[in-house]
Design a protein around this motif. Sequence first.
Motif, PDB file in Angstrom:
ATOM      1  N   ALA A 116     -24.361   6.215  30.932  1.00  0.00           N
ATOM      2  CA  ALA A 116     -25.269   7.108  31.585  1.00  0.00           C
ATOM      3  C   ALA A 116     -26.406   6.201  32.036  1.00  0.00           C
ATOM      4  CB  ALA A 116     -25.947   8.390  30.601  1.00  0.00           C
ATOM      5  N   VAL A 117     -26.895   5.427  31.392  1.00  0.00           N
ATOM      6  CA  VAL A 117     -28.096   4.467  31.443  1.00  0.00           C
ATOM      7  C   VAL A 117     -27.702   3.679  32.636  1.00  0.00           C
ATOM      8  CG1 VAL A 117     -29.531   2.487  30.678  1.00  0.00           C
ATOM      9  CG2 VAL A 117     -29.165   4.291  29.181  1.00  0.00           C
ATOM     10  N   ARG A 118     -26.535   2.902  32.594  1.00  0.00           N
ATOM     11  CA  ARG A 118     -25.964   2.214  33.706  1.00  0.00           C
ATOM     12  C   ARG A 118     -25.888   2.869  35.170  1.00  0.00           C
ATOM     13  NH1 ARG A 118     -21.545   1.825  35.895  1.00  0.00           N
ATOM     14  NH2 ARG A 118     -20.239   2.744  34.292  1.00  0.00           N
ATOM     15  N   ILE A 119     -25.402   4.326  35.041  1.00  0.00           N
ATOM     16  CA  ILE A 119     -25.095   4.931  36.293  1.00  0.00           C
ATOM     17  C   ILE A 119     -26.806   5.352  36.866  1.00  0.00           C
ATOM     18  CG2 ILE A 119     -24.487   7.326  37.168  1.00  0.00           C
ATOM     19  CD1 ILE A 119     -22.042   7.034  35.203  1.00  0.00           C
ATOM     20  N   LEU A 120     -27.584   5.982  36.032  1.00  0.00           N
ATOM     21  CA  LEU A 120     -28.752   6.194  36.277  1.00  0.00           C
ATOM     22  C   LEU A 120     -29.664   4.947  36.850  1.00  0.00           C
ATOM     23  CD1 LEU A 120     -29.681   8.577  33.581  1.00  0.00           C
ATOM     24  CD2 LEU A 120     -29.270   9.168  35.962  1.00  0.00           C
ATOM     25  N   GLU A 121     -29.733   3.879  36.271  1.00  0.00           N
ATOM     26  CA  GLU A 121     -30.598   2.776  36.906  1.00  0.00           C
ATOM     27  C   GLU A 121     -29.901   2.333  38.232  1.00  0.00           C
ATOM     28  OE1 GLU A 121     -29.811  -0.248  33.689  1.00  0.00           O
ATOM     29  OE2 GLU A 121     -31.773   0.606  32.618  1.00  0.00           O
ATOM     30  N   ILE A 166     -32.586   6.685  39.522  1.00  0.00           N
ATOM     31  CA  ILE A 166     -33.186   7.844  39.156  1.00  0.00           C
ATOM     32  C   ILE A 166     -33.830   7.853  37.774  1.00  0.00           C
ATOM     33  CG2 ILE A 166     -32.377  10.279  38.177  1.00  0.00           C
ATOM     34  CD1 ILE A 166     -30.085  10.278  40.172  1.00  0.00           C
ATOM     35  N   PRO A 167     -35.114   8.046  37.751  1.00  0.00           N
ATOM     36  CA  PRO A 167     -35.796   8.087  36.219  1.00  0.00           C
ATOM     37  C   PRO A 167     -35.154   8.753  35.303  1.00  0.00           C
ATOM     38  CG  PRO A 167     -36.886   9.503  38.033  1.00  0.00           C
ATOM     39  CD  PRO A 167     -35.773   8.962  38.635  1.00  0.00           C
ATOM     40  N   PHE A 168     -35.286   8.128  34.035  1.00  0.00           N
ATOM     41  CA  PHE A 168     -34.694   8.837  32.864  1.00  0.00           C
ATOM     42  C   PHE A 168     -35.455   8.470  31.586  1.00  0.00           C
ATOM     43  CE2 PHE A 168     -32.807   4.809  33.174  1.00  0.00           C
ATOM     44  CZ  PHE A 168     -32.487   4.397  31.688  1.00  0.00           C
ATOM     45  N   GLU A 169     -35.410   9.341  30.686  1.00  0.00           N
ATOM     46  CA  GLU A 169     -36.207   9.010  29.342  1.00  0.00           C
ATOM     47  C   GLU A 169     -34.990   9.108  28.082  1.00  0.00           C
ATOM     48  OE1 GLU A 169     -38.904  11.472  27.665  1.00  0.00           O
ATOM     49  OE2 GLU A 169     -38.039  13.344  28.533  1.00  0.00           O
ATOM     50  N   ILE A 170     -35.190   8.619  27.307  1.00  0.00           N
ATOM     51  CA  ILE A 170     -34.152   8.591  26.065  1.00  0.00           C
ATOM     52  C   ILE A 170     -34.830   9.045  24.733  1.00  0.00           C
ATOM     53  CG2 ILE A 170     -32.700   7.218  24.565  1.00  0.00           C
ATOM     54  CD1 ILE A 170     -32.138   5.170  26.680  1.00  0.00           C
ATOM     55  N   ARG A 171     -34.248  10.015  24.231  1.00  0.00           N
ATOM     56  CA  ARG A 171     -34.597  10.737  23.097  1.00  0.00           C
ATOM     57  C   ARG A 171     -33.728  10.664  22.076  1.00  0.00           C
ATOM     58  NH1 ARG A 171     -36.780  16.496  24.438  1.00  0.00           N
ATOM     59  NH2 ARG A 171     -36.633  16.842  22.342  1.00  0.00           N
ATOM     60  N   TYR A 172     -34.122  10.587  20.804  1.00  0.00           N
ATOM     61  CA  TYR A 172     -33.155  10.464  19.773  1.00  0.00           C
ATOM     62  C   TYR A 172     -33.320  11.863  18.862  1.00  0.00           C
ATOM     63  CZ  TYR A 172     -32.638   5.435  20.956  1.00  0.00           C
ATOM     64  OH  TYR A 172     -32.147   4.512  21.543  1.00  0.00           O
ATOM     65  N   THR A 190     -33.159  13.532  31.243  1.00  0.00           N
ATOM     66  CA  THR A 190     -33.300  13.289  29.811  1.00  0.00           C
ATOM     67  C   THR A 190     -32.089  13.146  28.879  1.00  0.00           C
ATOM     68  OG1 THR A 190     -35.308  14.377  29.449  1.00  0.00           O
ATOM     69  CG2 THR A 190     -34.305  14.054  27.469  1.00  0.00           C
ATOM     70  N   LEU A 191     -31.777  12.025  28.237  1.00  0.00           N
ATOM     71  CA  LEU A 191     -30.680  11.566  27.641  1.00  0.00           C
ATOM     72  C   LEU A 191     -30.881  11.818  26.256  1.00  0.00           C
ATOM     73  CD1 LEU A 191     -29.363   8.284  29.420  1.00  0.00           C
ATOM     74  CD2 LEU A 191     -28.799  10.814  29.878  1.00  0.00           C
ATOM     75  N   MET A 192     -30.203  12.743  25.407  1.00  0.00           N
ATOM     76  CA  MET A 192     -30.349  12.916  23.911  1.00  0.00           C
ATOM     77  C   MET A 192     -29.201  12.304  23.238  1.00  0.00           C
ATOM     78  SD  MET A 192     -32.606  14.315  21.842  1.00  0.00           S
ATOM     79  CE  MET A 192     -33.149  15.897  22.625  1.00  0.00           C
ATOM     80  N   LEU A 193     -29.606  11.316  22.539  1.00  0.00           N
ATOM     81  CA  LEU A 193     -28.883  10.450  21.747  1.00  0.00           C
ATOM     82  C   LEU A 193     -28.887  10.752  20.333  1.00  0.00           C
ATOM     83  CD1 LEU A 193     -29.047   7.220  23.321  1.00  0.00           C
ATOM     84  CD2 LEU A 193     -27.925   8.831  24.184  1.00  0.00           C
ATOM     85  N   SER A 194     -27.807  10.581  19.247  1.00  0.00           N
ATOM     86  CA  SER A 194     -27.840  10.613  18.013  1.00  0.00           C
ATOM     87  C   SER A 194     -28.614   9.411  17.490  1.00  0.00           C
ATOM     88  CB  SER A 194     -26.406  10.417  17.409  1.00  0.00           C
ATOM     89  OG  SER A 194     -26.189  10.548  16.110  1.00  0.00           O
ATOM     90  N   GLY A 195     -29.600   9.702  16.493  1.00  0.00           N
ATOM     91  CA  GLY A 195     -30.421   8.615  15.957  1.00  0.00           C
ATOM     92  C   GLY A 195     -29.907   7.459  15.226  1.00  0.00           C
ATOM     93  N   ASN A 196     -30.559   6.455  15.491  1.00  0.00           N
ATOM     94  CA  ASN A 196     -29.856   5.264  14.610  1.00  0.00           C
ATOM     95  C   ASN A 196     -29.987   5.319  13.266  1.00  0.00           C
ATOM     96  OD1 ASN A 196     -30.032   3.632  17.138  1.00  0.00           O
ATOM     97  ND2 ASN A 196     -31.995   3.148  16.985  1.00  0.00           N
TER      98      ASN A 196
END
Length: 380
Positions: A104-109, A113-119, A152-158
């Motif tokens: 997703a990050v690669r495609i948006l970059e 397209i601007p994006f933010e990552i949230r965990y 907004t990309l919602m990812l599972s936390g580290n």
Amino acid sequence: MKNSTKRKWKKGFSVRAAALTFFVTILLVYSVGIYLFSDFVFLKDNRNPATPSAVFLPPEETDSPTLKSQVHSECPGRTGTASDAEKFGYTALSPALAADGETAVRILEEAGIPFEIRYTWSTRPAGELLWLEYAGVSDETGYYVNPAVPVTLMLSGNKMKMPEYDGTNRVYLTFDDGPTAYTEQILDTLGRYGVPAAFFTLGTSVQKYPDTARRITEDGHLLASHGNTHKYESIYASSGALLKDVQAWQNVVTSVGALPASDRYYFRFPGGSVSSYFGSAQRKNMIDGLHGMGYRIYDWNIVTNDGILYMCPEDMTTRDYWKKTFIETWEKCTSDMRIILLHDSTPETAELLPWLIHYVVEEGYTFGSLAEAETEYFMK
């Protein structure tokens, strides 16, 4: 007599002419509106009438609705085509946008397209894409995204490498008095480390921050009750007064969509279950009443004094006082059920939470959710 009749006729003609002019003007405005409005394409999820309609807007308009796309589920069936989206400047993206976070990050970059990552806290592996939020629509051919609205990309936390639970080394994080302006930062930290928590919220605070209250639940944490007002004199005036205050909290969080339906809820007495504001008889009646309403009750046994930082010694910073108090009460605690009392109303707690998480893990403890606890915990 003739002049009078003539004047009346002219007056009547003027009124009719004005009315006709007004009618024609309204008709023209309506026609122009219909013509311009027809350039917008309305999209509706035909399978779910409750899903709000979305509308394509030119990219420079950033108020188009945000639609949530759940990963690994069938794309919502919507009217509207790729040509409709591209006509208004939407960017076509590959269906692989929902494959995983890295993709997703690669495609948006690549698309600019601007994006933010949230965990967020999740049982899924760290870094896994849980869902994405974007302005636009999707179909079997991919996603059509308004490039002016950040995705907004919602990812599972580290996940830190937590010690194995041995029956005695579990810790429960709890936060009182929120939501506040600092709760979002705290949720971000919990999500980044993959740590669950319980938030004993106030109804009055939920009314101020309903989106944050909903996020607590959406992120997998426990939304619990700290009552509605936190005013000791009124809520402890009688057993019934407390139960009424708790019911008011429940009404508020339910009305904003933050409290899932359940047969079990969680409560913490403001000031604790032992207090100078009520005697033993009233205490028993309140506890019995809460149990009758389906509530479990939780006190605490480890603190940071973040709720009384004004007591910090002059020769010490509030952050050092916060850490010192935590370490002292941590070392004194002998219970197998360690419950840490924090307040998401202080910036020190938001800033020092990562330090606390590392400290607990280095001590050989793991984090748990009160929703999974087998028993209540309060002073008997």
